[in-house]
Write a protein that holds these residues in place. Structure first.
Motif, PDB file in Angstrom:
ATOM      1  N   ALA A  35       0.840  -1.201   0.000  1.00  0.00           N
ATOM      2  CA  ALA A  35       0.000   0.000   0.000  1.00  0.00           C
ATOM      3  C   ALA A  35       0.875   1.252   0.000  1.00  0.00           C
ATOM      4  O   ALA A  35       0.563   2.239  -0.673  1.00  0.00           O
ATOM      5  N   GLN A  36       1.974   1.203   0.747  1.00  0.00           N
ATOM      6  CA  GLN A  36       2.908   2.325   0.780  1.00  0.00           C
ATOM      7  C   GLN A  36       3.488   2.553  -0.618  1.00  0.00           C
ATOM      8  O   GLN A  36       3.556   3.690  -1.092  1.00  0.00           O
ATOM      9  N   ALA A  37       3.897   1.484  -1.285  1.00  0.00           N
ATOM     10  CA  ALA A  37       4.461   1.584  -2.628  1.00  0.00           C
ATOM     11  C   ALA A  37       3.442   2.154  -3.607  1.00  0.00           C
ATOM     12  O   ALA A  37       3.769   3.012  -4.432  1.00  0.00           O
ATOM     13  N   ALA A  38       2.206   1.687  -3.537  1.00  0.00           N
ATOM     14  CA  ALA A  38       1.163   2.179  -4.441  1.00  0.00           C
ATOM     15  C   ALA A  38       0.943   3.670  -4.244  1.00  0.00           C
ATOM     16  O   ALA A  38       0.813   4.425  -5.215  1.00  0.00           O
ATOM     17  N   ALA A  39       0.929   4.131  -2.997  1.00  0.00           N
ATOM     18  CA  ALA A  39       0.727   5.552  -2.718  1.00  0.00           C
ATOM     19  C   ALA A  39       1.898   6.389  -3.226  1.00  0.00           C
ATOM     20  O   ALA A  39       1.703   7.459  -3.816  1.00  0.00           O
ATOM     21  N   ILE A  40       3.117   5.906  -3.015  1.00  0.00           N
ATOM     22  CA  ILE A  40       4.310   6.617  -3.483  1.00  0.00           C
ATOM     23  C   ILE A  40       4.288   6.740  -5.003  1.00  0.00           C
ATOM     24  O   ILE A  40       4.534   7.813  -5.562  1.00  0.00           O
ATOM     25  N   LEU A  41       3.987   5.641  -5.694  1.00  0.00           N
ATOM     26  CA  LEU A  41       3.975   5.655  -7.150  1.00  0.00           C
ATOM     27  C   LEU A  41       2.831   6.502  -7.701  1.00  0.00           C
ATOM     28  O   LEU A  41       2.995   7.194  -8.704  1.00  0.00           O
ATOM     29  N   GLU A  42       1.687   6.493  -7.038  1.00  0.00           N
ATOM     30  CA  GLU A  42       0.559   7.315  -7.477  1.00  0.00           C
ATOM     31  C   GLU A  42       0.919   8.794  -7.389  1.00  0.00           C
ATOM     32  O   GLU A  42       0.661   9.573  -8.300  1.00  0.00           O
ATOM     33  N   GLU A  43       1.537   9.187  -6.273  1.00  0.00           N
ATOM     34  CA  GLU A  43       1.956  10.582  -6.110  1.00  0.00           C
ATOM     35  C   GLU A  43       3.034  10.939  -7.131  1.00  0.00           C
ATOM     36  O   GLU A  43       3.003  12.009  -7.732  1.00  0.00           O
ATOM     37  N   SER A  44       3.976  10.049  -7.353  1.00  0.00           N
ATOM     38  CA  SER A  44       5.038  10.290  -8.322  1.00  0.00           C
ATOM     39  C   SER A  44       4.463  10.465  -9.726  1.00  0.00           C
ATOM     40  O   SER A  44       4.868  11.370 -10.469  1.00  0.00           O
ATOM     41  N   ALA A  46       1.439  11.468 -10.508  1.00  0.00           N
ATOM     42  CA  ALA A  46       0.712  12.735 -10.557  1.00  0.00           C
ATOM     43  C   ALA A  46       1.687  13.898 -10.740  1.00  0.00           C
ATOM     44  O   ALA A  46       1.434  14.816 -11.526  1.00  0.00           O
ATOM     45  N   ARG A  47       2.806  13.860 -10.039  1.00  0.00           N
ATOM     46  CA  ARG A  47       3.813  14.921 -10.168  1.00  0.00           C
ATOM     47  C   ARG A  47       4.408  14.937 -11.562  1.00  0.00           C
ATOM     48  O   ARG A  47       4.687  15.987 -12.123  1.00  0.00           O
ATOM     49  N   THR A  48       4.629  13.762 -12.154  1.00  0.00           N
ATOM     50  CA  THR A  48       5.209  13.663 -13.487  1.00  0.00           C
ATOM     51  C   THR A  48       4.233  14.168 -14.537  1.00  0.00           C
ATOM     52  O   THR A  48       4.621  14.889 -15.457  1.00  0.00           O
ATOM     53  N   GLU A  49       2.963  13.814 -14.408  1.00  0.00           N
ATOM     54  CA  GLU A  49       1.950  14.195 -15.389  1.00  0.00           C
ATOM     55  C   GLU A  49       1.599  15.676 -15.323  1.00  0.00           C
ATOM     56  O   GLU A  49       1.261  16.280 -16.334  1.00  0.00           O
ATOM     57  N   ASP A  50       1.652  16.283 -14.129  1.00  0.00           N
ATOM     58  CA  ASP A  50       1.251  17.680 -13.972  1.00  0.00           C
ATOM     59  C   ASP A  50       2.118  18.361 -12.907  1.00  0.00           C
ATOM     60  O   ASP A  50       1.652  18.673 -11.820  1.00  0.00           O
ATOM     61  N   GLU A  52       3.416  21.348 -12.532  1.00  0.00           N
ATOM     62  CA  GLU A  52       3.008  22.682 -12.082  1.00  0.00           C
ATOM     63  C   GLU A  52       1.721  22.616 -11.267  1.00  0.00           C
ATOM     64  O   GLU A  52       1.577  23.290 -10.265  1.00  0.00           O
ATOM     65  N   GLY A  53       0.790  21.790 -11.699  1.00  0.00           N
ATOM     66  CA  GLY A  53      -0.489  21.682 -11.018  1.00  0.00           C
ATOM     67  C   GLY A  53      -0.407  21.004  -9.670  1.00  0.00           C
ATOM     68  O   GLY A  53      -1.257  21.202  -8.811  1.00  0.00           O
ATOM     69  N   THR A  54       0.622  20.172  -9.469  1.00  0.00           N
ATOM     70  CA  THR A  54       0.738  19.453  -8.208  1.00  0.00           C
ATOM     71  C   THR A  54       1.718  20.096  -7.241  1.00  0.00           C
ATOM     72  O   THR A  54       1.883  19.610  -6.132  1.00  0.00           O
ATOM     73  N   GLN A  55       2.356  21.195  -7.643  1.00  0.00           N
ATOM     74  CA  GLN A  55       3.350  21.833  -6.777  1.00  0.00           C
ATOM     75  C   GLN A  55       2.805  22.137  -5.394  1.00  0.00           C
ATOM     76  O   GLN A  55       3.408  21.776  -4.398  1.00  0.00           O
ATOM     77  N   GLY A  56       1.681  22.801  -5.315  1.00  0.00           N
ATOM     78  CA  GLY A  56       1.112  23.157  -4.025  1.00  0.00           C
ATOM     79  C   GLY A  56       0.521  21.960  -3.301  1.00  0.00           C
ATOM     80  O   GLY A  56       0.650  21.817  -2.092  1.00  0.00           O
ATOM     81  N   GLU A  57      -0.108  21.073  -4.043  1.00  0.00           N
ATOM     82  CA  GLU A  57      -0.780  19.909  -3.461  1.00  0.00           C
ATOM     83  C   GLU A  57       0.184  19.002  -2.705  1.00  0.00           C
ATOM     84  O   GLU A  57      -0.135  18.478  -1.653  1.00  0.00           O
ATOM     85  N   PHE A  58       1.378  18.818  -3.245  1.00  0.00           N
ATOM     86  CA  PHE A  58       2.337  17.916  -2.641  1.00  0.00           C
ATOM     87  C   PHE A  58       3.465  18.651  -1.921  1.00  0.00           C
ATOM     88  O   PHE A  58       4.447  18.046  -1.534  1.00  0.00           O
ATOM     89  N   GLY A  59       3.347  19.962  -1.767  1.00  0.00           N
ATOM     90  CA  GLY A  59       4.339  20.713  -1.012  1.00  0.00           C
ATOM     91  C   GLY A  59       5.694  20.774  -1.677  1.00  0.00           C
ATOM     92  O   GLY A  59       6.712  20.866  -1.007  1.00  0.00           O
TER      93      GLY A  59
END
Length: 76
Positions: A35-44, A46-50, A52-59
């Motif tokens: 579950a930890q791996a899935a969350a890390i990869l999902e966030e990664s 999202a950051r790769t795809e957008d 600029e849009g995820t800058q604030g969301e993920f700090g």
């Protein structure tokens, strides 16, 4: 799979590889590495795809220049 979400084979392969804890992760442990791996990869993803849009969301910090991105800190 112990997760609520189903993943395709490619995603599952990535999750399985990332679920293998790094030495520093092994030190503190993980209740659910998959579950930890899935969350890390999902966030990664999202950051790769957008980035600029995820800058604030993920700090994230502001955009870096190519020189900053390629800089290797001393002692590394």
């Amino acid at each position: 799979m112990s997760q609520e979400h189903q993943h395709d084979a490619t995603d599952q392969d990535r999750i399985d590889r990332r679920a293998e804890l790094l030495p520093e992760e092994e030190t503190v442990g993980s209740a659910d590495p998959e579950a930890q791996a899935a969350a890390i990869l999902e966030e990664s993803d999202a950051r790769t795809e957008d980035p600029e849009g995820t800058q604030g969301e993920f700090g994230q910090t502001g955009a870096r220049t190519s020189e900053q991105a390629s800089h290797t800190p001393t002692g590394a």
